[in-house]
Enzyme design. Structure first.
Site, mmCIF file in Angstrom:
data_model
loop_
_atom_site.group_PDB
_atom_site.id
_atom_site.type_symbol
_atom_site.label_atom_id
_atom_site.label_comp_id
_atom_site.label_asym_id
_atom_site.label_seq_id
_atom_site.Cartn_x
_atom_site.Cartn_y
_atom_site.Cartn_z
ATOM 1 N N HIS A 18 5.284 14.305 -0.700
ATOM 2 C CA HIS A 18 4.267 15.610 -1.228
ATOM 3 C C HIS A 18 4.363 16.229 0.079
ATOM 4 O O HIS A 18 4.593 15.864 1.335
ATOM 5 C CB HIS A 18 3.164 15.202 -1.858
ATOM 6 C CG HIS A 18 2.042 14.432 -0.930
ATOM 7 N ND1 HIS A 18 1.596 14.740 0.190
ATOM 8 C CD2 HIS A 18 1.447 13.287 -1.585
ATOM 9 C CE1 HIS A 18 0.872 13.815 0.609
ATOM 10 N NE2 HIS A 18 0.657 12.922 -0.426
ATOM 11 N N HIS A 21 3.031 14.582 3.355
ATOM 12 C CA HIS A 21 4.064 13.940 4.154
ATOM 13 C C HIS A 21 5.081 14.801 4.663
ATOM 14 O O HIS A 21 5.533 14.654 6.033
ATOM 15 C CB HIS A 21 4.946 12.936 3.186
ATOM 16 C CG HIS A 21 4.231 12.075 2.533
ATOM 17 N ND1 HIS A 21 3.951 11.973 0.842
ATOM 18 C CD2 HIS A 21 3.167 10.877 2.858
ATOM 19 C CE1 HIS A 21 3.070 11.118 0.311
ATOM 20 N NE2 HIS A 21 2.614 10.430 1.590
ATOM 21 N N CYS A 127 -8.960 -3.294 0.784
ATOM 22 C CA CYS A 127 -8.687 -2.005 0.121
ATOM 23 C C CYS A 127 -7.327 -2.183 -0.051
ATOM 24 O O CYS A 127 -6.541 -1.891 0.535
ATOM 25 C CB CYS A 127 -9.065 -0.930 0.945
ATOM 26 S SG CYS A 127 -8.509 0.631 0.104
ATOM 27 N N CYS A 130 -5.554 1.167 1.181
ATOM 28 C CA CYS A 130 -5.198 1.312 2.487
ATOM 29 C C CYS A 130 -4.166 0.032 2.833
ATOM 30 O O CYS A 130 -3.525 0.113 3.910
ATOM 31 C CB CYS A 130 -6.196 1.172 3.446
ATOM 32 S SG CYS A 130 -7.459 2.327 3.349
ATOM 33 N N CYS A 144 -13.997 3.048 -0.114
ATOM 34 C CA CYS A 144 -13.200 3.448 1.007
ATOM 35 C C CYS A 144 -13.167 4.792 1.186
ATOM 36 O O CYS A 144 -13.003 5.604 0.066
ATOM 37 C CB CYS A 144 -11.602 2.927 0.629
ATOM 38 S SG CYS A 144 -10.485 3.575 1.875
ATOM 39 N N HIS A 147 -9.568 6.228 -0.142
ATOM 40 C CA HIS A 147 -9.250 6.061 -1.690
ATOM 41 C C HIS A 147 -10.199 6.155 -2.623
ATOM 42 O O HIS A 147 -9.941 5.930 -3.745
ATOM 43 C CB HIS A 147 -8.227 4.558 -1.649
ATOM 44 C CG HIS A 147 -7.052 4.619 -0.815
ATOM 45 N ND1 HIS A 147 -7.245 4.214 0.853
ATOM 46 C CD2 HIS A 147 -5.938 5.214 -0.957
ATOM 47 C CE1 HIS A 147 -6.149 4.400 1.046
ATOM 48 N NE2 HIS A 147 -5.237 4.962 0.162
ATOM 49 N N LYS A 294 -8.823 17.234 -2.397
ATOM 50 C CA LYS A 294 -8.021 15.962 -1.740
ATOM 51 C C LYS A 294 -6.780 16.033 -3.089
ATOM 52 O O LYS A 294 -7.114 16.230 -4.194
ATOM 53 C CB LYS A 294 -8.813 14.346 -1.913
ATOM 54 C CG LYS A 294 -7.952 13.592 -1.539
ATOM 55 C CD LYS A 294 -9.097 12.352 -1.529
ATOM 56 C CE LYS A 294 -8.061 10.978 -1.779
ATOM 57 N NZ LYS A 294 -7.155 10.573 -0.725
ATOM 58 N N LYS A 297 -2.902 12.664 -7.686
ATOM 59 C CA LYS A 297 -2.175 12.681 -9.137
ATOM 60 C C LYS A 297 -3.283 13.012 -10.097
ATOM 61 O O LYS A 297 -2.952 13.378 -11.168
ATOM 62 C CB LYS A 297 -1.633 11.265 -9.071
ATOM 63 C CG LYS A 297 -0.243 11.265 -8.661
ATOM 64 C CD LYS A 297 0.742 9.858 -8.930
ATOM 65 C CE LYS A 297 1.649 9.412 -7.798
ATOM 66 N NZ LYS A 297 1.896 8.158 -8.071
HETATM 67 N N1 MSP Z 1 3.209 3.148 5.339
HETATM 68 C C1 MSP Z 1 2.078 3.650 6.110
HETATM 69 C C2 MSP Z 1 2.290 4.066 7.328
HETATM 70 C C3 MSP Z 1 3.186 2.875 8.116
HETATM 71 S S1 MSP Z 1 3.698 3.491 9.899
HETATM 72 C C4 MSP Z 1 3.886 2.311 10.610
HETATM 73 C C5 MSP Z 1 1.592 4.953 5.345
HETATM 74 N N2 MSP Z 1 2.182 5.580 4.438
HETATM 75 S S2 MSP Z 1 1.780 6.880 3.616
HETATM 76 O O1 MSP Z 1 2.965 7.235 2.768
HETATM 77 O O2 MSP Z 1 0.474 6.644 2.977
HETATM 78 O O3 MSP Z 1 1.729 8.117 4.490
HETATM 79 C C6 MSP Z 1 0.367 8.304 5.264
HETATM 80 C C7 MSP Z 1 0.738 9.463 6.213
HETATM 81 O O4 MSP Z 1 1.189 10.457 5.278
HETATM 82 C C8 MSP Z 1 -0.536 10.154 6.836
HETATM 83 O O5 MSP Z 1 -0.676 9.358 8.041
HETATM 84 C C9 MSP Z 1 0.158 11.493 7.223
HETATM 85 O O6 MSP Z 1 1.154 11.578 8.241
HETATM 86 C C10 MSP Z 1 0.815 11.778 5.967
HETATM 87 N N3 MSP Z 1 0.049 12.469 4.731
HETATM 88 C C11 MSP Z 1 -0.388 12.229 3.590
HETATM 89 N N4 MSP Z 1 -1.360 12.933 3.131
HETATM 90 C C12 MSP Z 1 -1.717 14.142 4.175
HETATM 91 C C13 MSP Z 1 -2.331 15.191 3.933
HETATM 92 N N5 MSP Z 1 -3.299 15.508 2.867
HETATM 93 N N6 MSP Z 1 -2.761 15.685 5.331
HETATM 94 C C14 MSP Z 1 -2.038 15.543 6.386
HETATM 95 N N7 MSP Z 1 -1.334 14.459 6.253
HETATM 96 C C15 MSP Z 1 -0.858 13.698 5.289
HETATM 97 O O7 MSP Z 1 0.444 5.275 5.504
#
Ligand code: MSP
Length: 505
Positions: A18, A21, A127, A130, A144, A147, A294, A297
């Site tokens: 999304h 990411h 959690c 996380c 959490c 989440h 936030k 889904k």
């Molecule tokens: N798989 C773990 C990371 C392992 S790294 C060794 C993970 N994955 S995740 O798919 O949940 O991705 C989290 C990351 O996605 C956040 O740290 C950030 O980089 C990005 N983001 C997800 N949602 C976001 C926002 N709403 N705003 C900013 N960044 C966002 O955690």
């Protein structure tokens, strides 16, 4: 040649990418492009985190019993998304790849030989969102904070990593390396965490997915322990000594604040245990909401970057994310603001400057870059303004909003100059002045194209084409060459095309 190794988190594949990411990945792409522009050899790595219970559950929910098939498909979709968004990553690590497993095992062996792994019983909170063990301090009203769910109470026999052995070394490292945790304001939360941390469990019983735990095959390696090591997989640790020596340590690990403690505490402690150098910078940007909420889904406000790129040019999305959300701070994303900024900043300010300048060159100079006297009087601040210095300082410091601000200063000065000099009158009265004015505007646009290159790369190429420059030749240019005022040659045939950013109603 200086080297620069940059990473994004590797993302879970229980869903598709999304805009959140995409934000991290686009920011990393901007940094990678900037370092390449500066002449560095860059290694830019992203990937997918696949040995996770979340992925297993997502596959089951879809009725997919073949986990490998699910992971291949989903990881493929992530890779395709980054291609569609023109991300210039050099590698893409999957944690189910053989090379990753090899690196994890080599790393595990080092930590184990150091005596940092032991068996014990874990009793506490977990959690699932996380995929992490939490303490009361991590909770807000018993839930959490990321989440918004109550963690589960668990009690299990686990293998532990002696994180507490590295408390002193971590604190010392943070103190001695001011650039290790960025932005600065994130340091205190990391230090608080270090001061209260315990050893962490690094195995999960009842392995359904993941890498088998080397000391006990009924356990799997805890997903975070495995995932963090991906940063070494990409540089060949345990497999290609030469490559490892060339690239490690990483220059910057980029992520949002949600996973900072894994990167600024657990990962460095793992590296200290394995006797490996620490990354130079761990940068945690903020989290952004969608219209103040936030992204989730259940709310139904999850924004797909690929869908968005069907409405707005990719560079408009890059522009908005990098300028309007101050890097490092929390922010909000709204389609209304995106549209406003698109129409005001890109279609109006920038688009008009480009289109007007090219139209006047066509109309008054036969579509050719005019001869000019080199006299700049009254034409500064264009050719005298030194945006490059401010721009580079901002980019080096990851202040993308400020870097764009300096470029827009140039855009605004140029628009003011047109109003002040009135080329439509000069054409009747003073052709020498007209030529000087138009030359300065065109050359300023060329300078802008270079300033924009890491931030809005497609736009830079479009400007080159419209200025009649050869894209391949420009790409081969060095920054030193490109920065010199006067790079645009008189006599060059311009090629005014359609407006790059047409208004969106
Ligand atoms: N798989 C773990 C990371 C392992 S790294 C060794 C993970 N994955 S995740 O798919 O949940 O991705 C989290 C990351 O996605 C956040 O740290 C950030 O980089 C990005 N983001 C997800 N949602 C976001 C926002 N709403 N705003 C900013 N960044 C966002 O955690």
């Amino acid at each position: 040649m200086p080297k620069f190794y940059i990473t994004t988190p590797i993302y879970y594949v229980n869903g598709l990418p999304h805009i959140g990411h995409a934000y991290t990945t686009l920011a990393a792409d901007t940094i990678a492009r900037f370092r390449r522009l500066k002449g560095d050899e860059v290694l830019f790595v992203t990937g997918t985190d696949e040995n996770s219970q979340k992925n297993f559950e997502a596959a089951a929910q879809k009725g997919e019993t073949d986990l490998k098939k699910y992971l291949d498909e989903m990881s493929g979709r992530w890779r395709e998304t980054w291609d569609e968004l023109d991300i210039t990553n050099d590698d893409f690590v999957r944690t189910t790849e053989e090379r990753h497993i090899e690196t994890v095992l080599a790393f595990f062996d080092k930590v184990n030989k150091r005596g940092d792994i032991y068996k014990g019983v874990y009793e506490g909170l977990y959690c699932d969102g996380c995929e992490a063990f939490l303490t009361d301090k991590d909770l807000i009203e018993g839930k959490c904070q990321f989440h918004l769910k109550e963690p589960r109470k668990i009690s299990e026999e686990n293998y532990f990593f002696r994180l507490t052995n590295y408390r002193g070394a971590l604190l010392k490292h943070i103190e001695e390396n001011p650039n290790f945790i960025r932005p600065e304001k994130r340091k205190s939360e990391v230090i608080n965490y270090i001061n209260t941390l315990n050893d962490i469990s690094i195995s999960r019983p009842n392995l359904k997915c993941g890498i088998p735990f080397p000391l006990d095959k009924t356990h799997g390696i805890y997903v975070w322990f495995d995932a963090l090591i991906n940063y070494l997989t990409a540089v060949g640790y345990g497999r290609d000594e030469e490559m490892y020596k060339k690239w490690w340590p990483a220059d910057i690990h980029l992520m949002a604040k949600d996973i900072l403690k894994f990167h600024a505490v657990i990962w460095p402690a793992m590296l200290l245990s394995a006797n490996l150098p620490l990354p130079k910078t761990v940068y945690a940007h903020g989290f952004f909401t969608i219209n103040g909420e936030k992204m989730s889904k259940s709310i139904g406000n999850v924004l797909d970057p690929v869908e968005l790129a069907k409405i707005y040019p990719l560079d408009a999305i890059r522009y908005f994310l990098l300028r309007e959300i101050k890097f490092g701070e929390d922010g909000d994303f709204s389609l209304v603001h995106l549209k406003e900024h698109y129409n005001n900043d890109l279609a109006n300010d920038f688009g008009n400057l480009l289109h007007r300048t090219l139209s006047m060159t066509e109309q008054y100079c036969g579509g050719v870059v005019p001869e000019h006297s080199g006299e700049a009087e009254g034409l500064d601040p264009l050719c005298e303004i030194d945006v490059w210095k401010d721009y580079e300082t901002a980019m080096n410091d990851y202040h993308f909003d400020e870097a764009i601000g300096t470029i827009w200063q140039l855009v605004q000065e140029s628009n003011k100059l047109i109003e002040k000099e009135k080329p439509w009158q000069l054409v009747k009265e003073n052709s020498k002045r007209l030529n000087d004015v138009l030359y300065n505007l065109l050359e300023t646009l060329r300078q802008i194209s270079w300033l924009l290159l890491p931030l809005m790369p497609e736009t830079s190429e479009k400007i080159w084409t419209q200025l009649g420059l050869d894209v391949a030749q420009e790409k081969a240019n060095s920054l030193e060459q490109a920065q010199v005022w006067g790079g645009l040659k008189s006599g060059n045939k311009i090629s005014k095309g359609e407006p790059i950013f047409p208004k969106i109603i």
